[in-house]
Design a protein around this motif. Structure first.
Motif, short mmCIF file in Angstrom:
data_model
loop_
_atom_site.label_atom_id
_atom_site.label_comp_id
_atom_site.label_asym_id
_atom_site.label_seq_id
_atom_site.Cartn_x
_atom_site.Cartn_y
_atom_site.Cartn_z
N GLU A 160 47.81 38.41 28.08
CA GLU A 160 47.71 38.10 26.66
C GLU A 160 48.99 37.36 26.26
O GLU A 160 50.00 37.42 26.96
N ARG A 206 44.85 42.52 15.73
CA ARG A 206 44.38 43.71 16.46
C ARG A 206 42.96 43.49 16.99
O ARG A 206 42.62 43.92 18.09
N THR A 254 52.00 40.68 28.94
CA THR A 254 52.14 40.10 27.62
C THR A 254 53.24 39.06 27.71
O THR A 254 54.41 39.40 27.92
N ARG A 310 51.81 47.81 32.12
CA ARG A 310 51.97 46.68 31.21
C ARG A 310 53.37 46.11 31.38
O ARG A 310 54.34 46.86 31.55
N ARG A 344 53.39 49.96 22.48
CA ARG A 344 52.56 50.19 23.66
C ARG A 344 53.37 50.99 24.67
O ARG A 344 54.08 50.43 25.51
N ALA A 354 43.12 41.48 20.12
CA ALA A 354 44.00 41.99 21.18
C ALA A 354 43.22 42.25 22.46
O ALA A 354 42.10 42.77 22.44
N ARG A 355 43.82 41.89 23.58
CA ARG A 355 43.24 42.15 24.89
C ARG A 355 43.83 43.46 25.41
O ARG A 355 45.00 43.75 25.21
N GLN A 356 43.03 44.23 26.10
CA GLN A 356 43.47 45.54 26.56
C GLN A 356 43.41 45.62 28.08
O GLN A 356 42.44 45.19 28.70
#
Length: 424
Positions: free
Chosen positions: A51, A108, A13, A120, A143, A111-113
């Protein structure tokens, strides 16, 4: 460059709050450039593991739509590098992204997961909103298991508060407190900044907190081929000139150069070299501005430019007898690295971070020794451009391009993530 696309490398991120806040800027600052180059690298090398997120001026923090963020990064990069985008286009894209931050449901949805087995990393390479620890805490805690890796560019407001705005030392202390409380590892642009920061780390109970020194990259070298031999010959026939590439503020020591130039003009008259100052006007600079605007003898010999394109800066750097950099303190010194990468001689202050960057190639002078500065400038003025540049045969080892700089930083992060999350 690192072997960056191996399976199960971390999901990033990248915080682009700084870039969004600077969408109307005509030219980037050093920190702007850092955030832009990290964004470019990750977009190019690992888009599937990336992201973007940002904080709205009203205080909300969230992820932003990936495609729109990518378009914004390309556009602002094109605008700053070559002027091939427009300020209006960049501002419109930034406004669109900021509006989405205020729509949490849409954020949301977009959002990329990462994969379940991926670590992360929340990567924050500017100082933007580090004065708001609750935002940082929210970005991490929403997260669980996220590693927070910020970059500390310098500790100048704490070490040299006299060169900062009155409120800045307290604000920077809050930034450093936030970093020391929440960071899992820290990036710095130089060994000098790392040494300064580690003194603060030693005062906490986090003595094992990793602090990695990774030099910033050079982007200007990419434009070198755009300067033709004819342009170089044209520059060589003009009156010799020197460049200072920096924001105009007290710690940059512009006043030394302006007083030297007044003496050079008194001594040499019409044959005195020119001084070209490139950079926006900052703070604590009243005496410098008074000389620039009101000193009759400097008119025609000292030029000030607040918003030159990168291509024009390169052209001027390559024709200069030297880059001058008499700053009292710096966290890194991108103009020094950029000048040496382009083969331009450098006269700079004798401070540790400059020796770290310039090695045996730059020439170091005490920032208070005006007489030596003047003599060195006079000596270089008598040389041709080619003769002056012959002393810069190779750039020092710390001068790297941006892909290698970001690659080194991510190598540190990914090795650390593998150790911190061995099951991922």
């Amino acid at each position: 460059m690192s072997s960056f696309l191996a399976p199960m490398r971390p999901f990033y991120t990248l915080d682009i709050s700084r870039l969004l806040s600077r969408a109307k800027a005509l030219v980037p600052t050093g920190i702007d450039r850092v955030e832009l180059e990290y964004a470019r690298y990750l977009l190019r090398e690992a888009p599937e593991r990336l992201e973007f997120a940002a904080m709205h001026p009203l205080g909300r923090f969230s992820a932003v739509p990936f495609a729109a963020a990518a378009e914004f990064i390309v556009s602002i990069g094109a605008f700053w590098d070559r002027g091939t985008s427009t300020e209006t286009a960049v501002s419109r894209l930034a406004a669109r992204l900021q509006s989405r931050i205020l729509m949490p449901k849409l954020a949301r949805r977009d959002a990329r997961q990462p994969a379940a087995s991926q670590a992360r990393v929340y990567l924050h390479v500017s100082h933007h909103h580090l004065v708001r620890p609750a935002v940082i805490e929210t970005a991490i805690k929403r997260r669980p298991g996220t590693l927070f890796v910020p970059m500390v560019h310098d500790l100048i407001p704490l070490e040299y508060p006299e060169y900062s705005r009155p409120r800045e030392p307290a604000r920077h202390k809050r930034r450093i407190d936030t970093v020391l409380r929440y960071a899992d590892a820290i990036l710095t642009p130089s060994r000098a900044v790392r040494a300064s920061l580690e003194r603060y780390v030693d005062l906490t109970d986090r003595e094992s907190l990793p602090v990695w020194s990774v030099p910033h990259g050079v982007h200007l070298k990419a434009f070198e081929s755009e300067v033709s031999a004819a342009e170089m010959r044209g520059e060589a026939t003009e009156r010799p000139y020197f460049i200072y590439l920096s924001t105009i503020e007290a710690r940059k020591n512009h006043l030394l150069l302006l007083n030297i130039w007044r003496r050079l003009i008194e001594t040499h008259g019409d044959t005195a070299p020119r001084l070209i100052i490139i950079g926006k006007r900052g703070w604590e600079n009243e005496q410098v501005l008074d000389m620039l605007e009101r000193c009759p003898s400097l008119q025609g010999y000292v030029q000030e430019h607040n918003a030159l394109s990168d291509t024009e800066v390169v052209r001027l750097l390559r024709g200069a007898r030297a880059l001058l950099f008499p700053s009292f303190t710096e966290g890194f010194g991108l103009p020094l690295a950029e000048a040496l990468a382009l083969g331009t001689p450098v006269l700079c202050s004798d401070i540790p971070v400059f020796r770290e960057i310039g090695g045996d190639v730059a020439r170091y002078i005490d920032p208070l020794d005006g007489l030596t500065w003047m003599r060195q400038i006079e000596a270089l003025s008598k040389k041709t451009v080619e003769k002056a540049r012959s002393s810069v045969s190779t750039a020092p080892s710390l001068v790297v391009d941006w892909p290698n700089s970001v690659g080194m930083a991510l190598d540190h992060i990914e090795s650390f993530a593998a150790q911190s999350h061995p099951g991922r």
